[in-house]
Scaffold this active site. Structure first.
Site, PDB file in Angstrom:
ATOM      1  N   GLY A  76       2.048  -1.714  -4.818  1.00 55.18           N
ATOM      2  CA  GLY A  76       0.735  -1.064  -4.897  1.00 55.18           C
ATOM      3  C   GLY A  76       0.110  -0.471  -3.611  1.00 55.18           C
ATOM      4  O   GLY A  76       0.110  -1.124  -2.747  1.00 55.18           O
ATOM      5  N   TYR A  77      -0.162   0.799  -3.842  1.00 57.82           N
ATOM      6  CA  TYR A  77      -0.493   1.833  -2.656  1.00 57.82           C
ATOM      7  C   TYR A  77      -1.976   2.084  -2.934  1.00 57.82           C
ATOM      8  O   TYR A  77      -2.401   2.681  -1.846  1.00 57.82           O
ATOM      9  CB  TYR A  77       0.555   2.716  -2.575  1.00 57.82           C
ATOM     10  CG  TYR A  77       0.513   3.749  -3.520  1.00 57.82           C
ATOM     11  CD1 TYR A  77      -0.291   4.912  -3.629  1.00 57.82           C
ATOM     12  CD2 TYR A  77       1.434   3.716  -4.506  1.00 57.82           C
ATOM     13  CE1 TYR A  77      -0.377   5.718  -4.721  1.00 57.82           C
ATOM     14  CE2 TYR A  77       1.542   4.526  -5.742  1.00 57.82           C
ATOM     15  CZ  TYR A  77       0.691   5.600  -5.701  1.00 57.82           C
ATOM     16  OH  TYR A  77       0.689   6.321  -6.895  1.00 57.82           O
ATOM     17  N   SER A  79      -5.092   2.097  -6.575  1.00 61.83           N
ATOM     18  CA  SER A  79      -5.952   1.212  -7.218  1.00 61.83           C
ATOM     19  C   SER A  79      -5.123  -0.088  -7.693  1.00 61.83           C
ATOM     20  O   SER A  79      -5.789  -1.216  -8.134  1.00 61.83           O
ATOM     21  CB  SER A  79      -6.351   2.030  -8.457  1.00 61.83           C
ATOM     22  OG  SER A  79      -5.413   2.599  -9.262  1.00 61.83           O
ATOM     23  N   GLU A 155       0.951   3.479 -15.482  1.00 61.00           N
ATOM     24  CA  GLU A 155       1.359   4.178 -14.690  1.00 61.00           C
ATOM     25  C   GLU A 155       2.183   5.490 -15.298  1.00 61.00           C
ATOM     26  O   GLU A 155       2.157   6.418 -14.679  1.00 61.00           O
ATOM     27  CB  GLU A 155       2.283   3.596 -13.481  1.00 61.00           C
ATOM     28  CG  GLU A 155       1.530   2.394 -12.913  1.00 61.00           C
ATOM     29  CD  GLU A 155       0.594   2.905 -11.864  1.00 61.00           C
ATOM     30  OE1 GLU A 155       1.056   3.903 -11.098  1.00 61.00           O
ATOM     31  OE2 GLU A 155      -0.525   2.649 -11.797  1.00 61.00           O
TER      32      GLU A 155
END
Length: 245
Positions: A76-77, A79, A155
């Protein structure tokens, strides 16, 4: 099922900020996607605007092949850090080399318009010296099939990314995590310096608000969980200079 308190042993700052899966609007079922399709049609968005349910599932099956009965780590980078929509049981600080956060996808709806497109955050390949500090979350093996379905519907809905596994160094050792890398062959992909990104972001707004507000929230949230991204912080300063003029 809520994320247990024990999951935050390495990320205590995140515990009070994270949105639990049952409260997340990003935990989309197939029925939810049908409702989103109806909304998109009512708003006059070009259709089909997303990957079909069959295409989403085919992508998931191809990427996850050979990983049955294994825990799934998710990178996770953005939100995904504070609103993962996933039933994780562990969250760790992580770093991957050769990648970076970038505003490199144009968008014309949520934070932009046809007249002035905004920019969307993505994970992009970089140089050997580049790095991306992030959070990885662990999905237990028995839940990986179900939870990865939710992940793909979130995603991969627009087909903007290429899913794959990347090596990460974490506070608990090395892991291989699923990440969604921007597809550089898309017409929407742009490779702009920070100054050009700032100009585009400063003037963009859409149905979800201004592009500048998204960047403000991103930097604030990253800093709140102890993640420093100098490029994002510099970009925010440049955007503020634009909007103050």
């Amino acid at each position: 099922m809520p994320i247990p308190d024990a999951a935050f042993a390495d990320t205590p700052e995140l515990k009070s900020r994270i949105i639990q899966p049952e409260d997340s609007r990003m935990r989309l079922s197939v029925a939810d996607l049908d409702k989103v399709d109806d909304l998109a049609r009512s708003q006059g968005r070009e259709y089909p605007w997303r990957l079909s349910n069959e295409a989403l599932e085919a992508s998931r099956q191809e990427t996850m092949a050979g990983r049955e009965n294994k825990d799934l780590w998710v990178f996770g980078y953005g939100s995904l850090i504070w609103d993962p929509g996933l039933e994780a049981v562990e969250l760790r600080r992580a770093r991957t080399s050769g990648y970076r956060r970038r505003f490199c996808l144009t968008q014309t709806y949520d934070r932009g318009s046809m007249q002035h497109p905004g920019l969307m955050l993505a994970l992009d390949r970089g140089d050997a010296q580049d790095r991306c500090d992030a959070i990885v979350m662990r999905i237990p093996a028995e839940a990986a099939d179900t939870e990865s379905g939710y992940l793909w519907r979130r995603e991969m809905i627009a087909g903007s990314y290429t899913p794959g596994f990347i090596d990460c160094e974490t506070t608990g050792g090395s892991v291989e995590a699923i990440a969604f890398l921007v597809s550089r062959d898309l017409p929407r992909y742009v490779d702009w310096p920070l100054e050009r990104q700032a100009k585009q972001i400063a003037g963009a707004s859409g149905a979800a608000g201004t592009n500048a507000a998204y960047l403000e929230n991103l930097v604030t949230d990253l800093q709140a969980v102890g993640i420093q991204d100098r490029d994002m912080e510099q970009l925010l300063r440049l955007v503020r200079d634009q909007t103050d003029d």
